[in-house]
Enzyme design. Structure first.
Site, short mmCIF file in Angstrom:
data_model
loop_
_atom_site.label_atom_id
_atom_site.label_comp_id
_atom_site.label_asym_id
_atom_site.label_seq_id
_atom_site.Cartn_x
_atom_site.Cartn_y
_atom_site.Cartn_z
N TYR A 22 0.83 -1.22 0.00
CA TYR A 22 0.00 0.00 0.00
C TYR A 22 0.86 1.25 0.00
CZ TYR A 22 0.99 1.12 4.90
OH TYR A 22 1.62 1.49 6.09
N LYS A 44 6.50 -2.04 2.02
CA LYS A 44 5.33 -1.39 2.62
C LYS A 44 4.14 -2.33 2.47
CE LYS A 44 3.37 3.23 3.13
NZ LYS A 44 3.74 3.30 4.57
C1 DCS Z 1 6.67 1.54 9.34
C2 DCS Z 1 6.78 2.90 8.67
N1 DCS Z 1 7.98 3.52 8.63
C3 DCS Z 1 8.12 4.73 8.06
C4 DCS Z 1 7.03 5.39 7.50
C5 DCS Z 1 7.24 6.77 6.87
O1 DCS Z 1 7.15 6.66 5.48
P1 DCS Z 1 6.69 7.90 4.59
O2 DCS Z 1 7.61 9.05 4.97
O3 DCS Z 1 6.89 7.43 3.19
O4 DCS Z 1 5.27 8.18 4.94
C6 DCS Z 1 5.77 4.78 7.49
C7 DCS Z 1 4.61 5.51 6.86
N2 DCS Z 1 3.38 4.93 6.96
C8 DCS Z 1 2.27 5.52 6.34
C9 DCS Z 1 2.23 7.03 6.39
O5 DCS Z 1 0.96 7.40 6.94
N3 DCS Z 1 0.30 6.25 7.34
C10 DCS Z 1 1.02 5.14 7.02
O6 DCS Z 1 0.75 3.98 7.28
C11 DCS Z 1 5.63 3.51 8.08
O7 DCS Z 1 4.43 2.88 8.12
#
Ligand code: DCS
Length: 282
Positions: free
Chosen positions: A31, A145
């Site tokens: 996702y 992700k």
């Molecule tokens: C485990 C994890 N690490 C780092 C990040 C930061 O990544 P980005 O800078 O690309 O957002 C996310 C963002 N997770 C998304 C961001 O908002 N909700 C989520 O699940 C994350 O789920």
């Protein structure tokens, strides 16, 4: 509200997902969350590139180009007249009887998407947040992700139950990342963050911050550090698409630095805002 599913833009009542969708049954999918500021997509190409990378890492071939994926996001934000918020886009390995091995090639991936209106977390960006350290018991491919977020969910719940806004994953004594964010510490003017490997998601916001640090001539060390080292940092913050650059004022109730957002964090926040055209234009 208009939703996207497999090439169509549908009203909620037209949407239907199968009980045998492998995303529902196994979390067999990936996702992305793409931010929108003032009706404009932010870093959409980077997010779609990562979506394609994550899909490839789970041996899932998407029948969409990067440009088509950006186009879907663009059409969703227009159909829903989204101003500030994000687009959620996910793809699963498709619908097939529940067996672990991959379905045959006649089964197509299922791509769905929708928009969420949510304002910037301005108060948290100003006042900072509290983190709770949690043992990182996730699998060893945190760079993907994936829809498999149970470890992240349990960690976040543990943090929230302690009155904190984010969990801080610690594996083998090393600080890795947040439950939904990357983390950075500043010590004696040097910006520290975990290297982009299989133990963390290489966040898009993380990459933006590294560029901003370079623009500000802040030296960077992408190197592991321990929880004790995190607690001894002068400044600390976490980053994500929705959290932007969120200062951390306590970890496990221990103040970080002066217990308030630090000066370099503020400089990075300011530059972050200035590099978002929609914010500058607003
Ligand atoms: C485990 C994890 N690490 C780092 C990040 C930061 O990544 P980005 O800078 O690309 O957002 C996310 C963002 N997770 C998304 C961001 O908002 N909700 C989520 O699940 C994350 O789920």
């Amino acid at each position: 509200m208009i939703y996207f599913k497999d090439g169509e833009y549908l009203q909620e009542e037209q949407m239907n997902l199968s009980m045998n969708d492998r995303g529902y049954v196994f979390g067999d999918g990936v996702y992305e969350v793409i931010k929108v500021y003032d009706g404009v997509l932010y870093t959409a190409e980077e997010h779609m590139e990562r979506l394609l990378e994550s899909a490839a890492k789970i041996r899932l071939t998407l029948p969409y180009t990067l440009e088509q994926l950006v186009g879907i996001a663009e059409r969703l934000l227009q159909e829903n007249e989204l101003s500030v918020g994000h687009i959620y886009l996910q793809v699963t390995r498709g619908v097939a009887p529940r067996v672990h091995q991959f379905p045959d090639h006649s089964v197509s991936p299922v791509l769905t998407g929708y928009t969420v209106e949510n304002p910037r977390p301005l108060e948290q960006l100003d006042k900072g947040a509290a983190m709770k350290s949690v043992e990182d018991m996730r699998w060893l491919r945190c760079d993907i992700k994936s829809l498999n977020l149970l470890g992240n969910v349990l960690a976040k719940q543990e943090a929230v139950e302690q009155g904190c806004q984010e969990a801080l994953f610690v594996r083998d004594g090393i600080v890795r990342e947040g439950s939904a964010s990357n983390v950075f510490g500043i010590k004696d003017g040097i910006l520290h963050t975990h290297p982009a490997n299989n133990f963390i998601l290489n966040g898009i916001t993380r990459r933006v911050v590294l560029q901003l640090a370079s623009d500000l001539s802040i030296p960077v060390q992408e190197k592991e550090f321990t929880l004790a080292e995190a607690l001894a940092m002068d400044e600390f913050f976490f980053t994500s698409t929705n959290a932007e650059i969120t200062p951390v004022v306590t970890i496990d109730r221990q103040p970080i630095g002066e217990g308030i957002p630090g000066p370099l964090t503020r400089q990075l926040q300011k530059l972050f805002d200035e590099q978002i055209p929609a914010l500058v234009a607003a």
